[in-house]
Design a protein around this motif. Structure first.
Motif, PDB file in Angstrom:
ATOM      1  N   VAL A  57      27.460  35.555  36.967  1.00 20.64           N
ATOM      2  CA  VAL A  57      26.220  34.800  36.756  1.00 20.64           C
ATOM      3  C   VAL A  57      25.919  34.638  35.270  1.00 20.64           C
ATOM      4  CG1 VAL A  57      23.705  34.831  37.045  1.00 20.64           C
ATOM      5  CG2 VAL A  57      25.197  35.383  38.976  1.00 20.64           C
ATOM      6  N   LEU A  58      26.030  35.742  34.532  1.00 19.94           N
ATOM      7  CA  LEU A  58      25.638  35.722  33.128  1.00 19.94           C
ATOM      8  C   LEU A  58      26.749  35.236  32.214  1.00 19.94           C
ATOM      9  CD1 LEU A  58      23.757  39.152  33.057  1.00 19.94           C
ATOM     10  CD2 LEU A  58      22.756  36.875  33.293  1.00 19.94           C
ATOM     11  N   GLY A  59      27.990  35.246  32.717  1.00 15.25           N
ATOM     12  CA  GLY A  59      29.107  34.803  31.904  1.00 15.25           C
ATOM     13  C   GLY A  59      29.446  35.746  30.774  1.00 15.25           C
ATOM     14  N   ILE A  60      29.036  37.021  30.910  1.00 16.24           N
ATOM     15  CA  ILE A  60      29.280  38.009  29.869  1.00 16.24           C
ATOM     16  C   ILE A  60      29.285  39.371  30.533  1.00 16.24           C
ATOM     17  CG2 ILE A  60      26.855  38.395  29.279  1.00 16.24           C
ATOM     18  CD1 ILE A  60      27.689  38.467  26.342  1.00 16.24           C
ATOM     19  N   GLY A  61      29.851  40.341  29.863  1.00 19.76           N
ATOM     20  CA  GLY A  61      29.917  41.680  30.430  1.00 19.76           C
ATOM     21  C   GLY A  61      31.341  42.038  30.799  1.00 19.76           C
ATOM     22  N   ALA A  62      31.472  43.099  31.573  1.00 20.19           N
ATOM     23  CA  ALA A  62      32.806  43.578  31.935  1.00 20.19           C
ATOM     24  C   ALA A  62      33.547  42.521  32.761  1.00 20.19           C
ATOM     25  CB  ALA A  62      32.699  44.879  32.721  1.00 20.19           C
ATOM     26  N   GLU A  63      34.806  42.314  32.439  1.00 22.51           N
ATOM     27  CA  GLU A  63      35.627  41.334  33.143  1.00 22.51           C
ATOM     28  C   GLU A  63      35.982  41.840  34.533  1.00 22.51           C
ATOM     29  OE1 GLU A  63      40.004  39.153  32.707  1.00 22.51           O
ATOM     30  OE2 GLU A  63      39.167  40.329  31.059  1.00 22.51           O
ATOM     31  N   VAL A  64      35.938  40.946  35.501  1.00 14.74           N
ATOM     32  CA  VAL A  64      36.307  41.281  36.870  1.00 14.74           C
ATOM     33  C   VAL A  64      37.808  41.084  37.043  1.00 14.74           C
ATOM     34  CG1 VAL A  64      35.962  40.747  39.309  1.00 14.74           C
ATOM     35  CG2 VAL A  64      34.042  40.574  37.704  1.00 14.74           C
ATOM     36  N   VAL A  65      38.494  42.099  37.569  1.00 12.66           N
ATOM     37  CA  VAL A  65      39.926  41.994  37.805  1.00 12.66           C
ATOM     38  C   VAL A  65      40.193  42.156  39.299  1.00 12.66           C
ATOM     39  CG1 VAL A  65      40.286  44.465  37.353  1.00 12.66           C
ATOM     40  CG2 VAL A  65      42.209  42.888  37.191  1.00 12.66           C
ATOM     41  N   GLU A  66      41.003  41.263  39.832  1.00 12.13           N
ATOM     42  CA  GLU A  66      41.307  41.290  41.269  1.00 12.13           C
ATOM     43  C   GLU A  66      42.368  42.340  41.563  1.00 12.13           C
ATOM     44  OE1 GLU A  66      42.606  38.246  44.894  1.00 12.13           O
ATOM     45  OE2 GLU A  66      42.265  37.496  42.858  1.00 12.13           O
ATOM     46  N   ILE A  67      42.084  43.195  42.538  1.00  9.64           N
ATOM     47  CA  ILE A  67      43.031  44.210  43.003  1.00  9.64           C
ATOM     48  C   ILE A  67      43.639  43.685  44.304  1.00  9.64           C
ATOM     49  CG2 ILE A  67      43.361  46.614  43.672  1.00  9.64           C
ATOM     50  CD1 ILE A  67      42.446  46.259  40.794  1.00  9.64           C
ATOM     51  N   PRO A  68      44.933  43.336  44.314  1.00  9.10           N
ATOM     52  CA  PRO A  68      45.523  42.651  45.478  1.00  9.10           C
ATOM     53  C   PRO A  68      45.843  43.583  46.639  1.00  9.10           C
ATOM     54  CG  PRO A  68      47.191  42.990  43.801  1.00  9.10           C
ATOM     55  CD  PRO A  68      45.895  43.500  43.214  1.00  9.10           C
ATOM     56  N   PHE A  69      44.813  44.292  47.099  1.00 14.84           N
ATOM     57  CA  PHE A  69      44.965  45.184  48.251  1.00 14.84           C
ATOM     58  C   PHE A  69      43.734  45.031  49.135  1.00 14.84           C
ATOM     59  CE2 PHE A  69      47.479  47.108  44.870  1.00 14.84           C
ATOM     60  CZ  PHE A  69      48.650  47.475  45.529  1.00 14.84           C
ATOM     61  N   SER A  71      42.464  47.630  50.849  1.00 15.24           N
ATOM     62  CA  SER A  71      41.714  48.878  50.785  1.00 15.24           C
ATOM     63  C   SER A  71      42.310  49.734  49.675  1.00 15.24           C
ATOM     64  CB  SER A  71      41.786  49.627  52.114  1.00 15.24           C
ATOM     65  OG  SER A  71      43.072  50.191  52.297  1.00 15.24           O
ATOM     66  N   TYR A  72      41.661  50.871  49.438  1.00 20.16           N
ATOM     67  CA  TYR A  72      42.159  51.807  48.443  1.00 20.16           C
ATOM     68  C   TYR A  72      42.817  53.020  49.099  1.00 20.16           C
ATOM     69  CZ  TYR A  72      39.547  49.180  44.917  1.00 20.16           C
ATOM     70  OH  TYR A  72      39.086  48.190  44.077  1.00 20.16           O
ATOM     71  N   ARG A  73      43.330  52.817  50.293  1.00 21.17           N
ATOM     72  CA  ARG A  73      43.961  53.939  50.996  1.00 21.17           C
ATOM     73  C   ARG A  73      45.313  54.307  50.393  1.00 21.17           C
ATOM     74  NH1 ARG A  73      41.711  51.263  55.562  1.00 21.17           N
ATOM     75  NH2 ARG A  73      43.664  50.134  55.893  1.00 21.17           N
ATOM     76  N   THR A  74      46.027  53.342  49.814  1.00 18.83           N
ATOM     77  CA  THR A  74      47.355  53.626  49.263  1.00 18.83           C
ATOM     78  C   THR A  74      47.238  54.076  47.802  1.00 18.83           C
ATOM     79  OG1 THR A  74      47.734  51.378  48.457  1.00 18.83           O
ATOM     80  CG2 THR A  74      48.321  51.850  50.758  1.00 18.83           C
ATOM     81  N   LYS A  75      48.242  54.820  47.362  1.00 18.55           N
ATOM     82  CA  LYS A  75      48.267  55.288  45.979  1.00 18.55           C
ATOM     83  C   LYS A  75      48.362  54.114  45.017  1.00 18.55           C
ATOM     84  CE  LYS A  75      50.596  58.508  42.861  1.00 18.55           C
ATOM     85  NZ  LYS A  75      50.646  57.553  41.738  1.00 18.55           N
ATOM     86  N   ALA A  76      49.134  53.107  45.356  1.00 15.49           N
ATOM     87  CA  ALA A  76      49.273  51.944  44.478  1.00 15.49           C
ATOM     88  C   ALA A  76      47.934  51.257  44.255  1.00 15.49           C
ATOM     89  CB  ALA A  76      50.283  50.972  45.074  1.00 15.49           C
ATOM     90  N   ALA A  77      47.144  51.130  45.319  1.00 13.23           N
ATOM     91  CA  ALA A  77      45.827  50.493  45.201  1.00 13.23           C
ATOM     92  C   ALA A  77      44.894  51.342  44.336  1.00 13.23           C
ATOM     93  CB  ALA A  77      45.232  50.278  46.585  1.00 13.23           C
ATOM     94  N   ARG A  78      44.902  52.647  44.579  1.00 11.95           N
ATOM     95  CA  ARG A  78      44.033  53.532  43.795  1.00 11.95           C
ATOM     96  C   ARG A  78      44.444  53.541  42.325  1.00 11.95           C
ATOM     97  NH1 ARG A  78      44.736  56.698  48.465  1.00 11.95           N
ATOM     98  NH2 ARG A  78      46.283  58.013  47.408  1.00 11.95           N
ATOM     99  N   ASP A  79      45.749  53.515  42.064  1.00  5.48           N
ATOM    100  CA  ASP A  79      46.220  53.485  40.672  1.00  5.48           C
ATOM    101  C   ASP A  79      45.775  52.199  39.975  1.00  5.48           C
ATOM    102  OD1 ASP A  79      47.395  55.936  40.954  1.00  5.48           O
ATOM    103  OD2 ASP A  79      49.432  55.169  41.213  1.00  5.48           O
TER     104      ASP A  79
END
Length: 273
Positions: A57-69, A71-79
């Motif tokens: 909305v504000l166009g500023i602040g922390a950048e959003v990064v997509e995590i291609p999982f 859920s966070y059940r796997t170690k790769a997702a959590r890492d």
């Protein structure tokens, strides 16, 4: 006295020891909760949703990064998530990004909300000052500082479950948004030597249809409640500074639990035949 600063990185701001709304809210609970808040920066998916919507909305602040999982059940997702946190990014699972984008679009499509956001004024503005009565350093980062004929109005974007007035009132009461508004007013007056007006809340619901409503905390009860809470945390912070070994939790002893004055009347009304 420290003046406004806009060149701080996010981590520099959050790691600064000055009293903030979030640590002050903990101090309203107890000094023990305040100490924990000072030393423990919490990360969670709940906060990530709010941060992501703010960024879009504000166009500023922390950048959003997509995590291609999914859920966070796997170690790769959590890492992947933990690497994003370490880099100062906001990790979001792919499935969660579409609702967040839609919520952000709902805010920008709302005429009143957009009008506040498009007013002249700084976005994501960090302010620092020293309270003259207690000598306590304070800080705050304003989502938007709208300038209306020389009067500075803090505008804050909030993600909520329900944006109806009664529910937003509960959020103001339970999340101490009146304290946040009071601290912003104090910072604006001290750091910018400017006159501040009552804070504005843009409330956007987290789920479809992403309802949006705009409220101003101008009622005298909100103003006085916020000022009372601000005076309380400043006095407590001063006392703890002068006696750093005193970090009590809740009061000792057995206490009588007292309901609010409307409790019985509300029940009688609800269950009246």
């Amino acid at each position: 006295m420290r003046r406004a600063g806009a060149n701080l990185m996010a981590d520099d701001y959050h790691d600064h020891p000055a009293l903030s709304y979030s640590t002050g809210k903990a101090l309203l609970r107890s000094p023990a909760h305040y100490l924990h808040a000072l030393t423990s920066r919490e990360e969670s998916s709940t906060f990530d949703v709010g941060h992501a919507i703010h960024s879009l909305v504000l166009g500023i602040g922390a950048e959003v990064v997509e995590i291609p999982f999914d859920s966070y059940r796997t170690k790769a997702a959590r890492d992947a998530r933990d690497r994003a946190y370490a880099d100062g990014l906001v990790p979001m699972k792919s499935a969660d990004l579409d609702p967040i984008r839609e919520a952000a679009e709902a805010v920008l499509a709302h005429p009143t909300a957009r009008a506040w956001l498009e007013r002249e004024g700084a976005v994501e503005l960090p302010l620092f000052a020293t309270d003259p009565e207690t000598g306590v350093d304070i800080r705050g980062k304003l989502d938007k500082l709208a300038d209306i004929k020389g009067r500075k109005i803090p505008v804050d974007l909030k993600t909520v479950i329900d944006a109806r007035p009664a529910k937003v009132f509960q959020s103001v009461r339970d999340q101490d948004y009146d304290l946040q508004a009071a601290m912003y007013r104090h910072l604006i007056e001290l750091a910018l030597s400017a006159k501040s007006g009552p804070g504005v809340i843009i409330a956007v619901e987290k789920t479809l249809p992403y309802g949006v409503a705009v409220y101003q905390l101008s009622h005298e009860d909100f103003v006085e409640a916020g000022n009372l809470k601000l005076r309380t945390i400043l006095a407590r912070a001063q006392a703890l500074r002068d006696n750093p070994d005193a970090w009590p939790g809740y009061p000792l002893g057995t206490h009588v639990l007292t309901p609010p004055s409307f409790y019985l009347a509300d029940l009688e009304e609800r269950f009246a035949k």
